[in-house]
Motif scaffolding. Sequence first.
Motif, PDB file in Angstrom:
ATOM      1  N   PHE A  44       1.369  -1.448   0.276  1.00 39.04           N
ATOM      2  CA  PHE A  44      -0.106   0.132  -0.208  1.00 39.04           C
ATOM      3  C   PHE A  44       1.303   1.454  -0.027  1.00 39.04           C
ATOM      4  CE2 PHE A  44      -2.674   3.495   2.451  1.00 39.04           C
ATOM      5  CZ  PHE A  44      -3.312   2.992   1.355  1.00 39.04           C
ATOM      6  N   VAL A  45       1.456   0.900   0.641  1.00 39.83           N
ATOM      7  CA  VAL A  45       2.620   2.219   1.125  1.00 39.83           C
ATOM      8  C   VAL A  45       3.514   2.720  -0.178  1.00 39.83           C
ATOM      9  CG1 VAL A  45       4.543   3.290   1.777  1.00 39.83           C
ATOM     10  CG2 VAL A  45       3.388   2.395   3.848  1.00 39.83           C
ATOM     11  N   THR A  46       4.274   1.211  -1.207  1.00 43.94           N
ATOM     12  CA  THR A  46       5.094   1.886  -2.114  1.00 43.94           C
ATOM     13  C   THR A  46       3.640   2.518  -3.422  1.00 43.94           C
ATOM     14  OG1 THR A  46       6.420  -0.807  -1.784  1.00 43.94           O
ATOM     15  CG2 THR A  46       6.000   0.497  -4.214  1.00 43.94           C
ATOM     16  N   CYS A  47       3.006   1.524  -3.390  1.00 40.33           N
ATOM     17  CA  CYS A  47       1.822   2.341  -4.594  1.00 40.33           C
ATOM     18  C   CYS A  47       1.188   3.364  -4.348  1.00 40.33           C
ATOM     19  CB  CYS A  47       0.635   1.696  -4.614  1.00 40.33           C
ATOM     20  SG  CYS A  47       1.002  -0.400  -5.433  1.00 40.33           S
ATOM     21  N   SER A  48       0.822   3.951  -3.159  1.00 37.75           N
ATOM     22  CA  SER A  48       0.686   5.829  -3.052  1.00 37.75           C
ATOM     23  C   SER A  48       1.613   6.587  -2.850  1.00 37.75           C
ATOM     24  CB  SER A  48      -0.354   5.030  -1.563  1.00 37.75           C
ATOM     25  OG  SER A  48       0.620   4.859  -0.413  1.00 37.75           O
ATOM     26  N   THR A  94      -3.845   6.460  -3.946  1.00 38.08           N
ATOM     27  CA  THR A  94      -4.212   5.687  -3.146  1.00 38.08           C
ATOM     28  C   THR A  94      -5.720   4.887  -3.116  1.00 38.08           C
ATOM     29  OG1 THR A  94      -6.158   7.530  -1.787  1.00 38.08           O
ATOM     30  CG2 THR A  94      -3.349   6.922  -0.936  1.00 38.08           C
ATOM     31  N   THR A  95      -6.003   5.274  -4.453  1.00 39.58           N
ATOM     32  CA  THR A  95      -7.404   4.965  -4.860  1.00 39.58           C
ATOM     33  C   THR A  95      -7.441   3.142  -5.355  1.00 39.58           C
ATOM     34  OG1 THR A  95      -8.007   6.808  -6.021  1.00 39.58           O
ATOM     35  CG2 THR A  95      -9.136   4.844  -6.561  1.00 39.58           C
ATOM     36  N   PHE A  96      -6.062   3.485  -6.331  1.00 35.69           N
ATOM     37  CA  PHE A  96      -5.947   1.826  -6.683  1.00 35.69           C
ATOM     38  C   PHE A  96      -5.384   0.718  -5.660  1.00 35.69           C
ATOM     39  CE2 PHE A  96      -2.868  -2.177  -8.418  1.00 35.69           C
ATOM     40  CZ  PHE A  96      -4.191  -2.489  -8.753  1.00 35.69           C
ATOM     41  N   PRO A  97      -4.719   1.305  -4.964  1.00 34.66           N
ATOM     42  CA  PRO A  97      -3.954  -0.113  -3.495  1.00 34.66           C
ATOM     43  C   PRO A  97      -5.047   0.215  -2.168  1.00 34.66           C
ATOM     44  CG  PRO A  97      -3.457   1.859  -3.372  1.00 34.66           C
ATOM     45  CD  PRO A  97      -4.116   2.005  -4.806  1.00 34.66           C
ATOM     46  N   THR A  98      -5.638   0.572  -2.915  1.00 40.23           N
ATOM     47  CA  THR A  98      -7.467   0.605  -1.639  1.00 40.23           C
ATOM     48  C   THR A  98      -8.314  -0.475  -2.110  1.00 40.23           C
ATOM     49  OG1 THR A  98      -7.030   2.845  -0.539  1.00 40.23           O
ATOM     50  CG2 THR A  98      -8.942   2.070  -0.123  1.00 40.23           C
ATOM     51  N   ILE A 138      -3.654   4.696 -14.913  1.00 38.72           N
ATOM     52  CA  ILE A 138      -2.733   4.041 -14.470  1.00 38.72           C
ATOM     53  C   ILE A 138      -0.853   4.687 -14.953  1.00 38.72           C
ATOM     54  CG2 ILE A 138      -0.341   2.774 -13.269  1.00 38.72           C
ATOM     55  CD1 ILE A 138      -2.610   1.890 -11.459  1.00 38.72           C
ATOM     56  N   GLY A 139      -0.908   4.194 -16.484  1.00 43.19           N
ATOM     57  CA  GLY A 139      -0.358   4.662 -17.627  1.00 43.19           C
ATOM     58  C   GLY A 139      -0.493   6.082 -17.936  1.00 43.19           C
TER      59      GLY A 139
END
Length: 286
Positions: A44-48, A94-98, A138-139
Amino acid sequence: MVVFIQYIAVADLLLSIFRVLPGAISLAANDWLFGNFLCSSGYFVTCSFGGTLNYLISALALSKFLIVKYPLRAVQVSRKAAHLITLGIWVLCTTFPTVALIKDGGGVYFSYLDYNCDYFCSDAVWSEVEYAVFCIAIGVAGLIATVVTIVSSVMLIVVAKRFTDRGPEGLQWQGVMTVLLTVAVYCITILPGTVYYMCDKFVSEDSPGVFHVQFYRYVWYVILLNMVANFYIYTLTLTSFREFLKSRIRVVSATFTRIRVVSATIIGCFLPSEDQERQRLLPDIN
């Protein structure tokens, strides 16, 4: 601009704690030692914060270009506005990891490719449309951020050169060089990743080799090196950032001091005083 730099440093610090350090320990141990919760937290931290870091660098380059280009007419972004912009970027990232963790928390796994936790979009949970929408979003967002960063930096160099031709007065070269150095390191670190993901579909995955193993690890290790390097770049080049660090260190030190004093006071309330201890020992002596 300083607010963006401070948040970039915070993002770098969090990524170093949740990504770089566990990855180094896992590489040495050849296994994940921190449990499922920290694995999901690290993902989560890595993505956000990784996404937030990219967009903050774009905001940093764009804001510096506007300030140098229009020194008299540019509306300086207030600290409150910069905080709100950063908050909006973080919420977006944070949308995608959440959503991913809510839909399928078990999709997080430990990858031996880069010795860190990653996420697998299972066909049983994710439809083709959902997966395609997230990948495209995301892309496109990443492409826009990269274009804004590069274009703003190039225009910043052009404008700074014009100031140099007129004379060195009136231009804060320290801030300009900090932004350009940050962008240069950023572009160098994302270049291998861009090559990897552009060529990924054209290289067979049936037999993992140099491309899918060694080059993939190289891509991530370069990115992680950039995360650690930004903190030192700002510390060495920006006096304001050094003052910010000193102020935060003083606040943390004062907080721990107050905690220690309060803890000692509370413990002292439950311990007998010297007079009580003397009275307790007198019968034994007599």
